[in-house]
Design a protein around this motif. Structure first.
Motif: not given
Length: 271
Positions: A5-18
């Motif tokens: 299951f992939t969560k993605s967003r091209a303009d995600a805030p820097e570091g959000f997923f990390a």
């Protein structure tokens, strides 16, 4: 169907997923709740295991309570500490409009809650025009009363919190088979989408109550089996709900602003 299951967003805030991945890893402790497995992380995406949904049961809820106490007891270095592997501020709220979640090291819980939660959300509300000066003043008065309102829970040490443990961030799923031959539960709780930090254990329980987690009484009962809560904890639920309600008021306005005002006013009138 893919097992990812992939969560993605091209303009995600820097570091959000990390940051989210670091929080998930930090919450995974022996004897603690099952935490969704991270399969990959990048600047614009987070790959997770795909879960098989199941209906929550009272026994699974009680097990969640016991395991939640275990992860809380794993502790944190300080009030406001970020998860291991992450050294910046966190994020709170939806991916498309999350607010910064200050981290650091505060000497006590009242100072942390006042300086890292109430003051920032009051300023965020002012900047967005979502909160009025009177709302900020109410939050300021509440901050001054925290040492009194938090007793007798002030002796606790920083817990390892999920940080955004509303009912939607607890998924009920079929368990992973161990192959040991032992009978497995029919369903277990799985934690997703944390905003992890070192905070007060009552905060995660208050979040579960805010939007009505299923079998909440069983969750609390299981928790108390492992770590009994400080006297008067039920009276402090609203206190820990002030920050998430304030965030909802900032992001969505409407009834959340009214709820925030009434909640804080009631706490200030509690002598």
């Amino acid at each position: 169907m893919s097992d990812l299951f992939t969560k993605s967003r091209a303009d995600a805030p820097e570091g959000f997923f990390a940051c989210e991945a670091a929080g998930l890893a930090w919450l995974r402790v022996p004897g603690g709740p099952r935490v969704v497995e991270v399969r990959g992380v990048g600047r614009t995406h987070l790959d997770l295991e795909r879960l098989q949904p199941a209906r929550p049961t009272p026994s699974a809820a009680r097990a969640l309570g016991r395991r939640l106490a275990v992860v809380h007891d794993a502790g944190a270095p300080a009030w406001g500490a970020p998860p291991a592997g992450w050294d910046g501020d966190g994020f709170f709220g939806p991916l498309d409009d999350s607010l910064p979640l200050p981290t650091g090291a505060w000497a006590d819980w009242p100072s942390f809650y006042a300086e890292a939660r109430l003051a920032p959300v009051a300023e965020q509300g002012r900047e967005r025009g979502a909160l009025e000066p009177d709302d900020a003043a109410l939050l300021g008065r509440l901050a001054e009363r925290l040492p009194d309102l938090a007793r007798p829970a002030l002796d606790d040490s920083p817990a390892r919190l999920h940080g955004d443990l509303w009912s939607g961030n607890v998924l009920w799923a079929a368990p992973v088979t161990s192959g040991s031959g032992e009978a497995a539960p029919a369903v277990e709780a799985v934690l997703i989408d944390p905003a992890a930090y070192g905070g007060h254990r009552e905060a995660d329980l208050a979040m579960l109550a805010l939007f009505g987690a299923p079998h909440l009484d069983e969750i609390v009962a299981g928790y108390q089996e492992v770590h009994p809560l400080a006297r008067g904890w039920r009276h402090r639920v609203a206190l820990h709900q002030v920050y998430p309600v304030a965030v909802h008021a900032v992001l969505f306005g409407g009834g959340y602003r009214t709820q925030l005002r009434s909640t804080v006013a009631a706490l200030l009138d509690d002598r």
